[in-house]
Design a protein around this motif. Structure first.
Motif, mmCIF file in Angstrom:
data_model
loop_
_atom_site.group_PDB
_atom_site.id
_atom_site.type_symbol
_atom_site.label_atom_id
_atom_site.label_comp_id
_atom_site.label_asym_id
_atom_site.label_seq_id
_atom_site.Cartn_x
_atom_site.Cartn_y
_atom_site.Cartn_z
ATOM 1 N N GLU A 123 7.988 -1.139 5.880
ATOM 2 C CA GLU A 123 8.928 -0.352 5.070
ATOM 3 C C GLU A 123 8.785 -0.703 3.590
ATOM 4 O O GLU A 123 8.810 0.185 2.731
ATOM 5 N N GLU A 126 5.496 0.800 2.291
ATOM 6 C CA GLU A 126 5.619 2.243 2.086
ATOM 7 C C GLU A 126 6.447 2.564 0.838
ATOM 8 O O GLU A 126 6.093 3.440 0.051
ATOM 9 N N HIS A 127 7.543 1.846 0.645
ATOM 10 C CA HIS A 127 8.394 2.054 -0.532
ATOM 11 C C HIS A 127 7.619 1.771 -1.815
ATOM 12 O O HIS A 127 7.666 2.556 -2.774
ATOM 13 N N GLU A 128 6.895 0.671 -1.859
ATOM 14 C CA GLU A 128 6.105 0.312 -3.047
ATOM 15 C C GLU A 128 4.997 1.327 -3.300
ATOM 16 O O GLU A 128 4.708 1.663 -4.446
ATOM 17 N N LYS A 130 5.078 4.517 -2.603
ATOM 18 C CA LYS A 130 5.710 5.705 -3.190
ATOM 19 C C LYS A 130 6.062 5.470 -4.663
ATOM 20 O O LYS A 130 5.876 6.361 -5.493
#
Length: 138
Positions: A123, A126-128, A130
């Motif tokens: 998670e 994926e956040h980084e 984006k």
């Protein structure tokens, strides 16, 4: 791999605020052009003297203290930097041996990637990813 090349400051560049000569600017421009043409330079900039800078100091509270420059130890300061993307340590060393410096010191540090952190969950990764995409789009 990405590396940050840190160009150290000195009394001449930080305390006296000496600027590079036209010849030095041309030499550096030529070197930067080589880096760009080779596709390894992601960023590179010179920095103004610490007299125009400031620091934020944190001491266990949510309140940060602002400290204006100049800062005393010019040899501990940064005069400029490059961000280079190369295949390995040896390649960044070879490039920087060609830099048009006649004196001083540079420091080279590998930039941490998310893979370097044991606690980077899928998670977080994926956040980084984006966030980077958004930053690059601007």
């Amino acid at each position: 791999m990405r590396f940050m090349v840190i160009v150290k400051s000195d009394e001449k560049t930080d305390v006296a605020g000496a600027q590079p000569s036209a010849e030095e600017l041309q030499e550096m421009g030529k070197f930067n052009e080589e880096l760009v043409k080779a596709g390894v330079m992601l960023a590179g900039e010179g920095l103004l003297p610490s007299s125009e800078g400031f620091r934020l100091q944190y001491s266990g509270t949510t309140e940060a203290r602002v400290v204006d420059g100049p800062f005393a130890e010019s040899k501990e300061l940064i005069a400029g930097f490059w961000i280079l993307q190369v295949k390995d340590r040896a390649e960044v060393i070879e490039w920087m041996k060609r830099a048009p410096f006649r004196e001083g010191e540079i420091e080279i540090r590998r930039i941490a990637e998310l893979d370097d952190f044991d606690n980077a969950t899928p998670e977080i990764v994926e956040h980084e990813k984006k966030l980077r995409e958004q930053a690059e789009a601007k």
